[in-house]
Structure formats: C-alpha cells, structure tokens
Design an enzyme around this catalytic site. Structure first.
Site, PDB file in Angstrom:
ATOM      1  CE  LYS A 153      11.371  -9.008   4.219  1.00  0.00           C
ATOM      2  NZ  LYS A 153      10.995  -8.087   5.295  1.00  0.00           N
TER       3      LYS A 153
HETATM    4  N1  PMP Z   1      11.871  -2.143   6.947  1.00  0.00           N
HETATM    5  C1  PMP Z   1      12.050  -3.381   7.454  1.00  0.00           C
HETATM    6  C2  PMP Z   1      13.186  -3.615   8.398  1.00  0.00           C
HETATM    7  C3  PMP Z   1      11.184  -4.434   7.077  1.00  0.00           C
HETATM    8  O1  PMP Z   1      11.357  -5.658   7.589  1.00  0.00           O
HETATM    9  C4  PMP Z   1      10.121  -4.156   6.201  1.00  0.00           C
HETATM   10  C5  PMP Z   1       9.167  -5.256   5.814  1.00  0.00           C
HETATM   11  N2  PMP Z   1       9.605  -5.942   4.667  1.00  0.00           N
HETATM   12  C6  PMP Z   1       9.981  -2.860   5.692  1.00  0.00           C
HETATM   13  C7  PMP Z   1      10.874  -1.868   6.090  1.00  0.00           C
HETATM   14  C8  PMP Z   1       8.883  -2.520   4.722  1.00  0.00           C
HETATM   15  O2  PMP Z   1       9.128  -3.102   3.471  1.00  0.00           O
HETATM   16  P1  PMP Z   1       7.950  -3.485   2.464  1.00  0.00           P
HETATM   17  O3  PMP Z   1       7.109  -2.266   2.328  1.00  0.00           O
HETATM   18  O4  PMP Z   1       8.642  -3.841   1.200  1.00  0.00           O
HETATM   19  O5  PMP Z   1       7.205  -4.607   3.077  1.00  0.00           O
END
Ligand code: PMP
Length: 296
Positions: A153
């Site tokens: 991220k």
């Molecule tokens: N894909 C992207 C591009 C994201 O930004 C997120 C949010 N973190 C997710 C998927 C979902 O991830 P998570 O379930 O860990 O929040």
C-alpha cells in the site's frame, strides 16, 4: 476541517491534528514514497473494542514499507498499542484507523532516512455505502507489478485508484473495476472483487492485486459455510452473464454490485452468496473470537 480537532499520534506524541503542519519538502508529498494502512475497530458483542486483524494490518504496513525501502522505527505491538490508545483518546469504538509512514525533507529520489509515523482515527461509514453498486470497467489499468510491488500500500500508487474513481463518478457510475495489464479483471479502486456463477464464487488470484485482508477473511468464511471459492484469472466478458458480484475491503466491508457496465447481475442482492457473506462478516468482526480489548 473535520479531521483537525482529532487527537492523532505523530512521532511519539499524541496531540490535536492541527498542531502538526506538513513539511512542504517532505519527499512523500513530492514523489509518493510512503506507505499506509486502512484498519477498522469494532465494538464487540461483549462490549469491548477490537481492532479487526490488527496484527495482519500492521504486519502488512511493515511489508509495504520494506517493499519501498523504508524501515518503520516501531514494532508491530507498539503500533497496535498506539492504535488502541488513539481510540481511547478520541472516545471511539467503531472507527477507521489510518497509519501513515511518510518521509522527511529530501529532494532526491533516494529514500530519506527520516521516517515519520502518523496515525489517526475517525468514525467512517461504509466507504461505498450499503446499496448495490453500478460499476464500470475502467479505462485505466492496474500497474504492471514489475513497475512497483502490487502487494504494497504505497501512497504514490493511489493515483491509479484516484483516476479510476474520478472517471467512474464522472460517467455516472458508483465505482470502477480495473483490469490488469494483460486484460484480466484485477480489482476495484480500493477493493477486491468477487463474482458468483452457478453457486461458485470466483476471485482473481494474488499477483496483480492487493492481497486484501477482507478478501482472505471472506474466502475463509465462505469455505467455512461450505461455499466453493475459486481463485482464477478471467476476462471482463465473463461478467456479462453472472449471478452476483461484490466488492470487499476494510473501508468498504462487503458491498453488492448491481451492474457492470451495462450488464446487470442475474440475482437480486438478497438472493446471492455475497449477501450471506455480508451478514456473516458483520457478525464475525464483532465476535468474541476476535482479539478483544476493553477500554476501561
Ligand atoms: N485493493 C486495493 C487497491 C485497496 O486499496 C484495498 C484497501 N486496502 C483493497 C484491495 C482491500 O484490502 P483490505 O481488505 O485489506 O482492506
């Protein structure tokens, strides 16, 4: 400014957000060399507060940082303690938590050794609301994972998500669904994607997507309920004739999808596997089986 009066954590201090001004020479502002997380805390059925999958989120923060050559000066349990203290300071139970690791002043592209740790928390409803969404296949692609690590991220990487979101909203849709550079369906701007066909759930495999913590929770819940889940690559044409679909993410939780481009899914949201999982997820995040912390 809704965030400025919140108590935030910044480099060892808990204080009002407005007291911490950004350094305009921060390398993260200029080049996007920074990492963050999105986490949620829930009031449990026992009355305590639990940060859902706290360890997994802070571990992912560390891995994201390592992927862009940043070393976070705190351990996972220290980060968890900061998050719980912030909930107490801000008197929040159901809340979103945002850690951000950003760099100090440096105008070259070599990552600065000055690493700043910020964390904030606030009340945030479901990111995309509750109603099944109208989704468009974006004209923007997810980046080639050889351009930068897809599993991290990274602040700068979110320009891709922002462009896709803007395009979708301008065209009257609720959210974007992005393909990868090979033309396979990848994920939403900030969510992972699942679809249902003939009683089986399908989702793209890890590789060109962020390996969502909600995604893996949903896959586990689905398997526990005896549902079939397949991780496989598929092209967008497949989505012209499906029974149901949904997005998953920490901020989004689980939200149904009504149409993809001009193709509606066949079943009403309430009759899909996604709906069952949406209900299960809401119970699971508040269940005693999660790690629980009671604010006294
Ligand atoms: N894909 C992207 C591009 C994201 O930004 C997120 C949010 N973190 C997710 C998927 C979902 O991830 P998570 O379930 O860990 O929040």
């Amino acid at each position: 400014m809704i965030y400025q009066n919140l108590i935030i954590y910044h480099n060892g201090r808990f204080d009002k957000a407005y007291k911490i001004g950004p350094n305009p020479f921060s390398q993260t502002l200029h080049y996007g060399i920074g990492v963050f997380e999105g986490i949620r805390a829930y009031k449990t059925i026992e009355g305590g507060v639990s940060i859902f999958k706290s360890k997994e989120h802070f571990e992912r923060l560390k891995q994201s940082a390592a992927a862009v050559n940043i070393k976070i000066p705190l351990q996972t349990d220290e980060l968890e303690q900061i998050a719980y203290r912030l909930l107490i300071e801000n008197k929040l139970t159901d809340a979103y938590i945002r850690p951000l690791i950003y760099l100090g002043e440096e105008m070259s592209l070599y990552p600065s050794a000055q690493v700043n740790v910020f964390m904030g928390t606030w009340q945030w409803g479901k990111y995309l609301g509750d109603k099944p969404l109208r989704v468009m296949i974006s004209s923007y692609e997810r980046p080639n994972p050889k351009a930068y690590p897809a599993q991290a991220k990274i602040t700068g990487a979110y320009i891709n998500s922002s462009l896709a979101t803007f395009e979708a909203r301008q065209k009257g849709f609720d959210e974007a669904l992005l393909l990868d550079s090979q033309g396979f369906v990848a994920e939403g701007a900030g969510q992972n994607f699942f679809y249902e066909k003939n009683g089986t759930l399908y989702t793209p495999p890890i590789g060109n997507i962020l390996p969502g913590i909600t995604r893996s929770t949903i896959m586990q819940l689905a398997k526990d309920l005896g549902m079939r889940v397949k991780e496989e690559l598929f092209k967008p044409e497949v989505l012209e004739n499906i029974d149901g679909a949904f997005f998953t993410g920490t901020a989004t939780e689980v939200v149904g999808i009504h149409t993809i481009d001009r193709y509606p899914v066949k079943l009403n949201w309430e009759n899909t596997l996604g709906f069952v999982l949406q209900q299960e997820y809401q119970q699971f995040v508040r269940a005693e089986s999660c790690q629980t912390y009671t604010i006294i």
